[in-house]
Design a protein around this motif. Structure first.
Motif, PDB file in Angstrom:
ATOM      1  N   ASP A  94       0.685  -1.292   0.070  1.00 12.75           N
ATOM      2  CA  ASP A  94       0.064   0.061  -0.033  1.00 12.75           C
ATOM      3  C   ASP A  94       0.945   1.334   0.193  1.00 12.75           C
ATOM      4  O   ASP A  94       0.422   2.148  -0.552  1.00 12.75           O
ATOM      5  CB  ASP A  94      -0.928  -0.115   1.228  1.00 12.75           C
ATOM      6  N   PHE A  95       2.308   0.993   0.671  1.00 14.06           N
ATOM      7  CA  PHE A  95       2.943   2.381   0.788  1.00 14.06           C
ATOM      8  C   PHE A  95       4.155   1.926   0.356  1.00 14.06           C
ATOM      9  O   PHE A  95       4.956   1.494   0.982  1.00 14.06           O
ATOM     10  CB  PHE A  95       2.902   2.840   2.238  1.00 14.06           C
ATOM     11  N   PRO A  96       4.470   1.908  -0.950  1.00 15.53           N
ATOM     12  CA  PRO A  96       5.980   1.362  -1.722  1.00 15.53           C
ATOM     13  C   PRO A  96       6.974   1.820  -1.073  1.00 15.53           C
ATOM     14  O   PRO A  96       7.898   0.990  -0.735  1.00 15.53           O
ATOM     15  CB  PRO A  96       5.452   1.821  -3.107  1.00 15.53           C
ATOM     16  N   ASP A  97       7.223   3.068  -0.740  1.00 14.97           N
ATOM     17  CA  ASP A  97       8.574   3.667  -0.088  1.00 14.97           C
ATOM     18  C   ASP A  97       8.892   3.053   0.890  1.00 14.97           C
ATOM     19  O   ASP A  97       9.943   2.728   1.205  1.00 14.97           O
ATOM     20  CB  ASP A  97       8.669   5.253  -0.337  1.00 14.97           C
ATOM     21  N   PRO A  98       7.977   3.320   2.013  1.00 13.18           N
ATOM     22  CA  PRO A  98       8.163   2.732   3.394  1.00 13.18           C
ATOM     23  C   PRO A  98       8.368   1.480   3.219  1.00 13.18           C
ATOM     24  O   PRO A  98       9.200   0.695   4.194  1.00 13.18           O
ATOM     25  CB  PRO A  98       7.123   3.363   3.961  1.00 13.18           C
ATOM     26  N   ALA A  99       7.602   0.517   2.541  1.00  9.37           N
ATOM     27  CA  ALA A  99       7.780  -0.876   2.382  1.00  9.37           C
ATOM     28  C   ALA A  99       9.100  -1.178   2.070  1.00  9.37           C
ATOM     29  O   ALA A  99       9.696  -2.200   2.512  1.00  9.37           O
ATOM     30  CB  ALA A  99       6.538  -1.418   1.665  1.00  9.37           C
ATOM     31  N   ALA A 100       9.570  -0.538   1.202  1.00 13.53           N
ATOM     32  CA  ALA A 100      10.864  -1.048   0.550  1.00 13.53           C
ATOM     33  C   ALA A 100      12.018  -0.761   1.624  1.00 13.53           C
ATOM     34  O   ALA A 100      12.924  -1.518   1.664  1.00 13.53           O
ATOM     35  CB  ALA A 100      11.055  -0.086  -0.861  1.00 13.53           C
ATOM     36  N   PHE A 303       4.537  -4.173   4.029  1.00 10.36           N
ATOM     37  CA  PHE A 303       5.059  -3.376   5.149  1.00 10.36           C
ATOM     38  C   PHE A 303       4.652  -2.197   5.332  1.00 10.36           C
ATOM     39  O   PHE A 303       4.423  -1.304   4.364  1.00 10.36           O
ATOM     40  CB  PHE A 303       6.636  -3.428   4.973  1.00 10.36           C
ATOM     41  N   ASP A 304       4.622  -1.737   6.661  1.00 10.69           N
ATOM     42  CA  ASP A 304       4.068  -0.381   6.931  1.00 10.69           C
ATOM     43  C   ASP A 304       2.634  -0.264   6.441  1.00 10.69           C
ATOM     44  O   ASP A 304       2.420   0.901   6.431  1.00 10.69           O
ATOM     45  CB  ASP A 304       5.073   0.618   6.688  1.00 10.69           C
ATOM     46  N   SER A 305       1.685  -1.366   6.437  1.00 18.92           N
ATOM     47  CA  SER A 305       0.519  -0.930   5.916  1.00 18.92           C
ATOM     48  C   SER A 305      -0.269  -0.208   6.992  1.00 18.92           C
ATOM     49  O   SER A 305      -1.486   0.429   6.942  1.00 18.92           O
ATOM     50  CB  SER A 305      -0.199  -2.172   5.544  1.00 18.92           C
ATOM     51  N   GLY A 336      -2.291   6.656  11.359  1.00 17.85           N
ATOM     52  CA  GLY A 336      -1.088   6.169  10.932  1.00 17.85           C
ATOM     53  C   GLY A 336      -0.381   5.772  12.332  1.00 17.85           C
ATOM     54  O   GLY A 336       0.902   5.640  12.336  1.00 17.85           O
ATOM     55  N   ARG A 337      -1.009   5.092  13.164  1.00 18.45           N
ATOM     56  CA  ARG A 337      -0.474   4.415  14.274  1.00 18.45           C
ATOM     57  C   ARG A 337       0.117   3.120  14.203  1.00 18.45           C
ATOM     58  O   ARG A 337      -0.624   2.265  13.575  1.00 18.45           O
ATOM     59  CB  ARG A 337      -1.261   4.465  15.584  1.00 18.45           C
ATOM     60  N   ALA A 338       1.127   2.608  14.733  1.00 13.34           N
ATOM     61  CA  ALA A 338       1.821   1.588  14.379  1.00 13.34           C
ATOM     62  C   ALA A 338       1.078   0.361  15.227  1.00 13.34           C
ATOM     63  O   ALA A 338       0.394   0.424  16.043  1.00 13.34           O
ATOM     64  CB  ALA A 338       3.395   1.555  14.950  1.00 13.34           C
ATOM     65  N   PHE A 339       1.344  -0.926  14.741  1.00 15.27           N
ATOM     66  CA  PHE A 339       0.819  -2.104  15.208  1.00 15.27           C
ATOM     67  C   PHE A 339       0.931  -2.178  16.533  1.00 15.27           C
ATOM     68  O   PHE A 339       0.135  -2.733  17.237  1.00 15.27           O
ATOM     69  CB  PHE A 339       0.996  -3.222  14.488  1.00 15.27           C
ATOM     70  N   HIS A 340       2.245  -2.164  16.961  1.00 14.29           N
ATOM     71  CA  HIS A 340       2.312  -2.497  18.629  1.00 14.29           C
ATOM     72  C   HIS A 340       2.225  -3.868  18.857  1.00 14.29           C
ATOM     73  O   HIS A 340       1.566  -3.975  19.866  1.00 14.29           O
ATOM     74  CB  HIS A 340       1.871  -1.395  19.358  1.00 14.29           C
TER      75      HIS A 340
END
Length: 457
Positions: A94-100, A303-305, A336-340
């Motif tokens: 979903d978010f290519p740059d953070p995923a890469a 990653f980072d979805s 945009g809060r992380a999964f934790h």
């Protein structure tokens, strides 16, 4: 001065590998855990140290190591499948740059964990790898423990060598890992051969254990407190005098309570009253969102979805006492809060197939370690008893990790995959030894065939 010491130590490490290439594998463990290139402001900070040492470790194994008896395991196959699946979800993230950016370090963690068991063919090598892992993490643990004793702790305030929030330098991650490796620390203090278990070794192992227990206090990480509680319960299985052990825990708890800072007690109180804590309430909201997201994206969002989440969090705070209690409600909008949580991290990023692979990897390891412990616990052989104790230590540490992973996004934490590699190596070694006992012909072949180099670290 620090840069000079780190540079000379790293140079000595690498030069030792010219004589024993396996040392380069140990060097990679040290570099990946402690990241001396981050601590240094001189030469090491300008060198691609991790890539260099990884290259040397692989080259040393491919060209100079004895590979007799090496074989792939089921769990290594699972990691290969997980690696391939993560690669595919990264291509459609979903978010290519953070995923890469996340993929850039995740694949290294998985590849090295797949590779490491091939190099750990002997008891000495397994012990050497465990020792380097403990000592590299121990550098951070000792630093944090000393600062905690000096009154330098606090949530988000305890810095380890440098101000960094990645890897083991992240407070909650280190709190979980510090508790998880306590059984391994105690195993090295009792069964080590590189440093024989005399009074000095045992004293250091007890001191390092105490320092590890201080990390949850210094970081004020609630995850660390839960992990310490679980470990205390798990260790009842191996202690000889359980009632004495329980009495000791109770006395230690009473003695430590007055020494704990008020901020620590207040933060730990939010474990019970999570509705009044914004962090805990937000975490629950993220987990609820992830379940809904997985329903619409069963194969994950890469990653980072989590960056796509939008949350509405309601917190409740009670003020007053008795009949005059006032409840204040606050509505908080967040995004945009992380999964934790490693479990929800896997579910949101890799979907149900990725979560299934990850859980199989974890559970199969626990079952294999339990099988080894049961098989060897009544053996009269010194090495069998040593391996049984190691299996129990790795199992206890892994269970602690699985609890901590419920509250921290450490599904791909490299240190944990190194522990998994140790587990795989131990299982493979015990199986080879059992096969040699049952097949005398195979044992004669192994003894008769010359080795390309000694089986030493």
């Amino acid at each position: 001065m620090r840069d000079i010491f780190l540079s000379l130590f790293m140079l000595a490490f690498l030069l030792a590998g010219l004589r024993r290439p396996f040392v380069w594998v140990l060097a990679y463990l040290y570099v990946d855990i402690l990241a001396p290139q981050k601590i240094s402001y001189g030469l090491l900070s300008h060198v691609p140290l991790s890539l260099l040492v990884f290259f040397l470790a692989v080259v040393g194994w491919v060209f100079f190591d004895n590979k007799m008896g090496s074989r792939a395991s089921m769990r290594q196959g699972i990691m290969v499948l997980l690696l391939a699946y993560c690669f595919l979800t990264t291509q459609t993230a979903d978010f290519p740059d953070p995923a890469a950016a996340k993929w850039a370090w995740v694949w290294k963690s998985l590849v090295f964990a797949i590779f490491l068991p091939f190099t750990l063919r002997t008891p000495l090598r397994i012990e050497a790898a465990a020792l380097v892992m403990v000592m590299a993490a121990g550098a951070l643990i000792i630093d944090g423990g000393v600062k905690t004793l000096a009154g330098g702790g606090g949530y988000g305030e305890l810095a380890f060598f440098i101000n960094d929030n990645t890897g083991l330098y992240e407070a909650s991650t280190l709190a979980c890992v510090a508790i998880a490796i306590i059984p391994l620390i105690l195993w090295l203090g009792k069964n080590g051969t590189i440093f024989p278990p005399d009074w000095r070794t045992k004293l250091f192992s007890y001191a390092l254990t105490f320092s590890a227990l201080l990390i949850p206090v210094g970081t004020e990480a609630r995850t660390g407190l839960l992990c310490a509680g679980l470990l205390a319960v798990l260790m009842m299985r191996s202690v000889r005098y359980r009632w004495l052990y329980l009495a000791g825990l109770a006395l230690a708890g009473l003695a430590v309570q007055p020494l704990l800072p008020s901020s620590f007690s207040s933060r730990m109180g939010t474990i019970e009253n999570n509705k009044a804590d914004q962090s805990a309430s937000t975490r629950l909201a993220v987990w609820k969102w992830t379940l809904s997201y997985a329903g619409d994206h069963p194969f994950g969002g890469g990653f980072d979805s989590y960056r796509g989440n939008k949350l509405v969090v309601n917190t409740k705070q009670e003020e007053g006492s008795g009949a005059t209690v006032q409840v204040n409600s606050n509505k908080i909008v967040d995004a945009g809060r992380a999964f934790h949580s490693a479990y929800f991290e896997m579910l949101g990023e890799q979907g149900w197939p990725g979560l299934a692979l990850w859980l199989i990897l974890q559970i199969s390891g626990l079952l294999q370690l339990e099988a080894i412990r049961r098989r060897l616990r009544k053996s009269e052989g010194a090495q069998d008893r040593r391996d049984a104790d190691l299996a129990l230590a790795l199992q206890q540490g892994h269970l602690v990790y699985l609890l901590g992973a419920a509250f921290v996004g450490i599904a791909y934490q490299p240190f944990i995959y190194m522990l998994i590699a140790l587990q795989i190596a131990l299982v493979q070694q015990v199986r080879r030894r059992t096969e040699m006992r049952l097949n005398p012909l195979a044992r004669r072949v192994v003894v008769a065939r010359p080795h390309s180099m000694p089986d030493v670290a």
